[in-house]
Design a protein around this motif. Structure first.
Motif, short mmCIF file in Angstrom:
data_model
loop_
_atom_site.label_atom_id
_atom_site.label_comp_id
_atom_site.label_asym_id
_atom_site.label_seq_id
_atom_site.Cartn_x
_atom_site.Cartn_y
_atom_site.Cartn_z
N LYS A 152 0.67 -1.37 0.00
CA LYS A 152 0.09 -0.12 -0.09
C LYS A 152 0.80 1.53 0.21
CE LYS A 152 -3.64 -2.34 2.57
NZ LYS A 152 -4.50 -2.13 4.02
N LEU A 153 1.80 1.35 0.55
CA LEU A 153 2.75 2.38 0.67
C LEU A 153 4.40 2.19 0.22
CD1 LEU A 153 1.87 3.49 4.55
CD2 LEU A 153 1.08 4.30 2.31
N ARG A 154 4.46 3.22 -0.32
CA ARG A 154 5.92 2.98 -0.79
C ARG A 154 7.03 4.16 -0.36
NH1 ARG A 154 4.32 2.88 -7.33
NH2 ARG A 154 3.20 0.99 -7.13
N LEU A 155 7.60 3.79 0.60
CA LEU A 155 8.49 4.55 1.10
C LEU A 155 9.93 4.36 1.47
CD1 LEU A 155 8.85 7.14 3.04
CD2 LEU A 155 8.87 5.69 5.06
N THR A 156 10.93 4.94 0.67
CA THR A 156 12.20 4.65 0.79
C THR A 156 12.54 4.42 2.28
OG1 THR A 156 12.55 5.69 -1.27
CG2 THR A 156 14.62 5.06 0.06
N ALA A 157 13.22 3.25 2.51
CA ALA A 157 13.67 3.26 3.80
C ALA A 157 14.73 3.95 4.01
CB ALA A 157 14.31 1.63 3.85
N PRO A 158 14.74 4.58 5.30
CA PRO A 158 15.73 5.57 5.83
C PRO A 158 17.04 4.88 5.65
CG PRO A 158 14.57 4.69 7.67
CD PRO A 158 13.86 4.23 6.57
N ALA A 159 18.00 5.94 5.37
CA ALA A 159 19.40 5.29 5.29
C ALA A 159 19.74 4.78 6.59
CB ALA A 159 20.44 6.26 4.56
N VAL A 204 22.74 -1.69 15.67
CA VAL A 204 21.23 -2.01 15.91
C VAL A 204 21.01 -3.11 14.77
CG1 VAL A 204 18.79 -0.87 15.59
CG2 VAL A 204 20.92 0.61 16.44
N ASP A 205 20.15 -4.13 15.35
CA ASP A 205 19.80 -5.05 14.63
C ASP A 205 19.11 -4.61 13.37
OD1 ASP A 205 18.10 -7.63 13.59
OD2 ASP A 205 19.82 -8.40 15.19
N SER A 206 19.17 -5.26 12.33
CA SER A 206 18.69 -4.81 11.02
C SER A 206 17.22 -5.25 11.09
CB SER A 206 19.30 -5.36 9.65
OG SER A 206 19.34 -6.68 9.79
N SER A 207 16.94 -6.17 11.76
CA SER A 207 15.40 -6.77 11.92
C SER A 207 14.77 -5.81 12.53
CB SER A 207 15.42 -7.99 12.66
OG SER A 207 16.08 -7.90 13.72
N GLN A 208 15.54 -5.16 14.00
CA GLN A 208 14.60 -4.09 14.44
C GLN A 208 14.44 -2.88 13.66
OE1 GLN A 208 17.59 -3.70 17.48
NE2 GLN A 208 16.57 -5.16 19.00
N VAL A 209 15.27 -2.36 12.78
CA VAL A 209 14.95 -1.29 11.98
C VAL A 209 13.94 -1.51 10.98
CG1 VAL A 209 16.09 -0.05 10.10
CG2 VAL A 209 17.38 -0.66 11.81
N LYS A 210 13.91 -2.85 10.25
CA LYS A 210 12.85 -3.18 9.57
C LYS A 210 11.45 -3.10 10.19
CE LYS A 210 15.70 -5.84 6.27
NZ LYS A 210 15.90 -7.19 5.78
N THR A 211 11.32 -3.83 11.39
CA THR A 211 10.11 -3.75 12.19
C THR A 211 9.82 -2.30 12.53
OG1 THR A 211 10.73 -5.93 13.20
CG2 THR A 211 9.35 -4.57 14.33
N ALA A 212 10.81 -1.44 12.83
CA ALA A 212 10.25 -0.04 13.14
C ALA A 212 9.71 0.48 11.96
CB ALA A 212 11.44 0.55 13.65
N ILE A 213 10.47 0.49 10.78
CA ILE A 213 9.81 0.85 9.41
C ILE A 213 8.63 0.42 9.08
CG2 ILE A 213 10.23 1.27 7.12
CD1 ILE A 213 13.16 1.26 7.56
#
Length: 265
Positions: free
Chosen positions: A105-112, A127-136
């Protein structure tokens, strides 16, 4: 008048001749009475005709006024239908867009992600990448819920609530693909509440901050409507002409042409 002259002439001749008989005098009097009666009758007929003309003139003026009122009422209704059609068209496009974008539904470029927060666990700083993805993902889901809720509020006519929701969405995702839509619906919320100055400002943001967005033609059209409501006819006319020039094949351009024709009357 001819008979009167004739009588006067005869009287004159008789007097000149000095030989008018009693019978002739009686005849002259009768003719005079007859002519006066005719004159009175003609005058009465004139008065009747003048009254009839005055009445006809009044009826014509009333009919013209009624026709003008009827024409104006029909034009207002046509404009209202055009605006309602535009809103429904916007909703249809919105629905189509949302369906076509499913499931993403949404297209947002993931923050660097900073080097220290790369895909590998980098000690105490990492910071664990999975945590970043989860936050996004959480952020995206929250924004989507906000947008959907705001849109449903708009459909229900809860414009103030809808406007608040779209504004919150823009705070979360000001650069997303839906940002221009959210800004456009803020303009619609204001327009629906007859807050025309605020509507003009909101639609102007769509045009200037999202020049490549799909909502630009609709924003230009509705901004023109708001300007007309504010009495800024010249600005509205220029805006409608610009819309036709930039997007000549769109439905908004057709509506703009109709509104321009109306403004010329």
């Amino acid at each position: 008048m001819k008979n009167l002259l004739k009588i006067i002439s005869l009287v004159g001749l008789v007097l000149i001749a000095g030989c008018a008989t009693r019978k002739e005098i009686v005849s002259f009097k009768n003719d005079s009475f007859y002519i006066r009666a005719q004159i009175d009758s003609l005058r009465a007929e004139q008065r009747r005709l003048r009254a009839a003309i005055a009445k006809l003139t009044t009826l014509t003026e009333q009919s013209t006024e009624a026709n003008n009122r009827l024409r104006a009422d029909i034009q207002v209704q046509l404009n209202q239908l055009a605006e309602q059609s535009q809103i429904l068209n916007d909703r249809l496009e919105e629905t189509g867009r949302r369906i076509s974008n499913l499931p993403s539904k949404l297209r947002l470029t993931a923050p660097a992600i900073s080097p220290g927060a790369d895909t590998t666990n980098n000690g105490s700083r990492g910071v664990d990448s999975s945590q970043v993805k989860t936050a996004i993902r959480r952020r995206l889901d929250e924004a989507q819920r906000l947008y959907d809720s705001a849109y449903q509020d708009f459909v229900k006519g809860q414009y103030a609530l809808a406007q608040q929701g779209f504004a919150q969405y823009l705070q979360l995702l000001p650069e997303s693909d839906l940002a221009d839509n959210a800004q456009y619906w803020i303009g619609e919320c204001n327009y629906s509440q007859k807050k025309y100055n605020e509507a003009v400002q909101a639609f102007q943001i769509v045009i200037t901050q999202y020049p490549a967005g799909e909502k630009v033609p609709a924003a230009m059209l509705k901004m023109s409507y708001a300007q007309i409501a504010l009495g800024k006819t010249q600005a509205a006319r220029e805006n409608l002409e610009a819309l036709i020039k930039r997007f000549p094949q769109t439905n908004e351009a057709s509506l703009a042409r109709s509104r321009l024709q109306e403004l010329k009357r």
